[in-house]
Motif scaffolding. Structure first.
Motif, mmCIF file in Angstrom:
data_model
loop_
_atom_site.group_PDB
_atom_site.id
_atom_site.type_symbol
_atom_site.label_atom_id
_atom_site.label_comp_id
_atom_site.label_asym_id
_atom_site.label_seq_id
_atom_site.Cartn_x
_atom_site.Cartn_y
_atom_site.Cartn_z
ATOM 1 N N SER A 231 -5.747 -4.359 -7.708
ATOM 2 C CA SER A 231 -5.024 -3.106 -7.879
ATOM 3 C C SER A 231 -6.011 -1.982 -8.134
ATOM 4 O O SER A 231 -7.003 -2.165 -8.826
ATOM 5 C CB SER A 231 -4.071 -3.236 -9.074
ATOM 6 N N TRP A 232 -5.738 -0.852 -7.548
ATOM 7 C CA TRP A 232 -6.432 0.358 -7.948
ATOM 8 C C TRP A 232 -5.479 1.524 -7.801
ATOM 9 O O TRP A 232 -4.633 1.540 -6.921
ATOM 10 C CB TRP A 232 -7.726 0.598 -7.174
ATOM 11 N N ASN B 272 -0.988 3.050 -13.823
ATOM 12 C CA ASN B 272 -2.068 2.061 -13.952
ATOM 13 C C ASN B 272 -1.892 1.201 -15.197
ATOM 14 O O ASN B 272 -2.083 -0.013 -15.156
ATOM 15 C CB ASN B 272 -3.432 2.758 -13.957
ATOM 16 N N GLU C 24 0.873 -1.169 0.000
ATOM 17 C CA GLU C 24 0.000 0.000 0.000
ATOM 18 C C GLU C 24 0.907 1.214 0.000
ATOM 19 O O GLU C 24 1.915 1.238 0.700
ATOM 20 C CB GLU C 24 -0.893 -0.002 1.238
ATOM 21 N N ILE D 156 0.917 -1.318 -14.516
ATOM 22 C CA ILE D 156 0.462 -2.387 -13.618
ATOM 23 C C ILE D 156 -0.434 -3.355 -14.387
ATOM 24 O O ILE D 156 -0.293 -4.575 -14.262
ATOM 25 C CB ILE D 156 -0.251 -1.791 -12.389
ATOM 26 N N ASN D 157 -1.343 -2.828 -15.204
ATOM 27 C CA ASN D 157 -2.218 -3.695 -15.997
ATOM 28 C C ASN D 157 -1.425 -4.575 -16.950
ATOM 29 O O ASN D 157 -1.765 -5.742 -17.163
ATOM 30 C CB ASN D 157 -3.247 -2.864 -16.761
ATOM 31 N N PHE E 204 -4.418 -10.817 -7.607
ATOM 32 C CA PHE E 204 -3.868 -9.473 -7.504
ATOM 33 C C PHE E 204 -5.037 -8.504 -7.606
ATOM 34 O O PHE E 204 -5.865 -8.631 -8.493
ATOM 35 C CB PHE E 204 -2.881 -9.190 -8.638
#
Length: 196
Positions: free
Chosen positions: A183-184, A152, A138, A155-156, A181
């Motif tokens: 994720s935001w 983002n 985090e 990460i994607n 996983f």
């Protein structure tokens, strides 16, 4: 990321999926289907009648379809494709659409957090190798909108690396386990901290 099977905007579809048992059915069928209502009931600690009812509701909206090879109570079900997309913040969406999308997002995230808690509780039972491989991260950072999008997207791209293994068991190496996983990357609002 691969294109999701379906894009959802109809509040009736969103609300039909925004139920913990129905979402659990779709998840299990996506990972390990086709299965009958009785098999789903055993895995979900539900009654076969309850699972049958939820399967019929899901089928009304095309979230599940009958699979080959069964009749009556022995009828297996499967998902017609993997993945959904919905947008709870779309400016042109009606209030009803946004509320239904938000309800679905809350069910999805709640289920993911429940799985995280279970994984944390069961971590002491895992081998040293699996305990060392796990991670919870985090962080907060000051970013521009372009930097947030770039992170983002990166990460994607990483998360997409092994997505084909979900539907093609031949691509799974020996010793592979189902891992999750979540994720935001979103702007956040801390008390007393101005957004810009």
């Amino acid at each position: 990321m691969p294109e999701p099977h379906r894009s959802l905007s109809d509040p009736r579809e969103l609300n039909a999926l925004a139920h913990p048992v129905r979402m659990a059915i779709v998840e299990i069928l996506s990972i390990d289907g086709p299965l009958t209502a009785s098999e789903l009931a055993e895995r979900l600690d539900e009654t076969p009648a309850n699972c049958s009812w939820h399967l019929r509701k899901l089928a009304q909206h095309g979230f599940v379809v009958e699979a080959e090879g069964g009749k009556g109570r022995q009828r297996p079900w499967q998902v017609p494709g993997l993945g959904f997309r919905w947008d709870e913040e779309h400016a042109a969406a009606s209030l009803e659409e946004r509320r239904a999308a938000q309800a679905l997002s809350e069910v999805v995230m709640s289920r993911a957090i429940d799985r995280l808690r279970e994984s944390q509780q069961r971590a002491p039972e895992e081998s040293e190798q699996w305990r060392a491989a796990r991670s919870n991260v985090e962080m907060v950072a000051w970013l521009t909108a372009d930097e947030l999008k770039e992170m983002n997207d990166a990460i994607n791209t990483v998360l997409d690396r092994h997505v084909q293994r979900l539907t093609d068991p031949a691509q799974r190496p020996a010793g592979a386990r189902l891992c999750e996983f979540v994720s935001w990357g979103v702007p956040v609002y801390f008390p007393g901290v101005e957004p810009a």
